[in-house]
Each structure stands twice: as C-alpha cells, then as structure tokens.
Design a protein around this motif. Structure first.
Motif, short mmCIF file in Angstrom:
data_model
loop_
_atom_site.label_atom_id
_atom_site.label_comp_id
_atom_site.label_asym_id
_atom_site.label_seq_id
_atom_site.Cartn_x
_atom_site.Cartn_y
_atom_site.Cartn_z
N VAL A 2 -10.29 -0.67 -13.03
CA VAL A 2 -9.49 -0.47 -11.91
C VAL A 2 -8.84 1.10 -12.52
CG1 VAL A 2 -7.34 -0.94 -10.55
CG2 VAL A 2 -8.87 -2.86 -11.18
N TRP B 287 -6.31 3.98 -11.33
CA TRP B 287 -4.95 4.04 -10.25
C TRP B 287 -4.70 5.41 -10.31
CZ3 TRP B 287 -2.71 0.31 -7.25
CH2 TRP B 287 -1.50 0.86 -6.56
N PHE C 113 -13.33 -0.24 -9.16
CA PHE C 113 -12.51 -0.09 -8.24
C PHE C 113 -11.33 0.95 -8.23
CE2 PHE C 113 -13.67 -4.63 -8.52
CZ PHE C 113 -13.94 -4.91 -7.19
N CYS D 203 -8.08 2.89 -6.96
CA CYS D 203 -6.88 2.85 -6.08
C CYS D 203 -5.97 4.01 -6.19
CB CYS D 203 -6.29 1.42 -6.42
SG CYS D 203 -7.25 -0.01 -6.83
N GLY E 33 -4.06 8.32 -3.09
CA GLY E 33 -4.69 7.36 -1.92
C GLY E 33 -5.87 8.33 -1.33
N THR F 293 -8.58 9.07 -4.05
CA THR F 293 -9.28 7.79 -4.10
C THR F 293 -10.41 7.81 -2.81
OG1 THR F 293 -7.71 6.47 -4.86
CG2 THR F 293 -9.31 5.46 -3.46
N ALA G 95 -9.20 1.37 -2.56
CA ALA G 95 -7.86 0.92 -2.04
C ALA G 95 -7.09 2.24 -1.67
CB ALA G 95 -7.29 0.09 -2.89
N TRP H 211 -7.33 0.01 3.41
CA TRP H 211 -6.24 0.83 3.75
C TRP H 211 -5.11 0.32 4.05
CZ3 TRP H 211 -8.27 6.33 5.30
CH2 TRP H 211 -7.09 6.99 5.35
N LEU I 190 -3.82 -6.65 -2.44
CA LEU I 190 -4.72 -5.75 -3.23
C LEU I 190 -5.53 -7.10 -4.26
CD1 LEU I 190 -6.13 -3.31 -4.25
CD2 LEU I 190 -4.31 -2.99 -5.65
#
Length: 248
Positions: free
Chosen positions: A40, A42, A135, A137, A143, A146, A161, A188, A236
């Motif tokens: 993940v 971020w 993933f 995010c 965002g 992303t 995400a 979203w 999420l």
C-alpha cells in the motif's frame, strides 16, 4: 491568507485521523498463511509529509494485512502558485484554491511526479509483490497523483483510492491509458462540504473514468469537509480486503 489555509486543513486532517486510529485499535489476529505479500503506497496532500500519515496503517488490523508492506513517501519541496510561490512539500504545482472542476492543471509537473510513483511501484514488484496486490492511495493532491499514477501505469494494479482528489489532467490523457491499466479499479471518496477541493471537482471524476473505460466506485460523504473520515478509512480497508490475492 491562502498560504496558511491548505496546510492548516491538512494538519487537522492528520491529527483527527491519528486520534481515531489510536482510540480504536483492536487486537491483532494471527497471520493467515494463505495471504501473499501486498503493498500500500500512501500519497499525502499539499504541505503534509509521509511520516505524519503513518498512523493510518495501524487501523488496518485485519489479518489479511499482516503481510502488507506500507510506504509513506514525502513530496519534495517546491514553490506553489496558489500560496504565492511559498516553498512547501508538493508533488506538483497547484494554481488556485479552492480547486474546481475547471481549475488550471500542471500536467508537466504531474507527469514528473507520476514517474517517481511508478519507480516505487516497479521496485516493489521487483521485490516479489504481485501487481494485483499493489494499492495506491492518496488524499487531496496525493489523491490527484494517485489517479494519474494508476491510470498511466502499464500493468493492472490492485486498485487506486482517491480521497478528496480531482482530475489533474485533460481528456487527451485517455489515449495514454493502456488496456491493462483500464482494469485497475478506482475508489473515489469525497466530502460534500469540501471547500478546498470542491465536491464538483470530485463529481467530475466518474464520468471521465467511464469515458475511459475504467471502473470507479464513487462515495459521497454528507457534511464532510476537506479531511478523511473514520468511515472512509473503514471502507478502504474492506475495499482492499476484497481485492487481495492469496499466495495459493
């Protein structure tokens, strides 16, 4: 003044998220042997930092995440037009706040940031993670990055995400989206009361993605401003869990 506004909002967001995480952590469950390694990534918002967002990972206590590698990179410091050229952590330039569906776009700066994100993804895949378990995010500016990063990545990823984000490019980018990237699902989430990235900017996302042939789940949160809510993070976790691939 605009200089203080985005940073203050982002600091408040991180603080409230950290408080929720610390107050709601259940006990860890045993590690399931069937779950393969996942990743993940971020991406934080304007004026924020990666380390400040690390407590988010402690919310993901389901055993499916025991084999998850987390990454919270920090954006480089750059002058930001909407803050009168003040230098702060920023993935690319932002010309105005609030951001609307028709705000100017810094596509050249965006594409440079996308290359850096792709490098992080490539390194993780080279380390043994299945692309379907990757993933990306991000919140606000993160965002928007992303969205661009997963749409322009040449392989199908587990998902992207977007929280309180916007479309940081023009429709011409659709021609650059590969068939493999179109299979990457998008989540979203956007607060209806957002006064920094207006809800209309979020609403522009699903029609664009539909035109591009990309699957998008759009969730509107009444009363939510420019921040991440507990409900968004809980959803999420469930959204990622249903898309994780096992090692078998």
């Amino acid at each position: 003044m605009l200089i203080a506004k985005p940073i203050a909002l982002l600091i408040a967001t991180v603080s409230s998220t950290v408080l929720f995480v610390l107050l709601s952590r259940p006990n860890q469950s045993p590690r399931p042997d069937s779950m393969a390694r996942s990743f993940v990534l971020w991406l934080h918002g304007l004026g924020d930092s990666g380390p400040a967002n690390q407590p988010i990972r402690t919310l993901f206590t389901s055993p499916e995440f025991n084999n998850t590698i987390w990454s919270f990179p920090s954006a480089p410091s750059n002058p930001v037009t909407c803050n009168y050229g003040a230098v702060m952590p920023s993935w690319f330039d932002i010309h105005e706040i609030p951001i609307t569906a028709n705000s100017p776009k810094d596509e050249s700066g965006l594409l440079k940031a996308v290359k850096n994100v792709h490098k992080m993804i490539d390194e993780e895949i080279a380390a043994g993670t299945n692309p379907n378990n990757v993933f990306v995010c991000g919140f606000s500016q993160g965002g928007a990055l992303t969205l661009a990063s997963v749409l322009l990545y040449p392989k199908t990823l587990g998902g992207g995400a977007v929280f309180s984000g916007w479309l940081p490019f023009n429709s011409s980018i659709i021609q650059q989206i590969t068939p493999e990237a179109k299979r990457t699902p998008i989540l979203w989430s956007h607060g209806i009361a957002d006064q920094t990235v207006l809800f209309e900017a979020g609403q522009a996302g699903p029609p664009f993605l539909e035109q591009a042939g990309v699957s998008c789940e759009f969730k509107a949160y009444p009363g939510l401003g420019h921040s991440i809510s507990n409900d968004e993070l809980k959803h999420l976790q469930s959204w990622i869990k249903t898309r994780l691939h096992s090692s078998s």
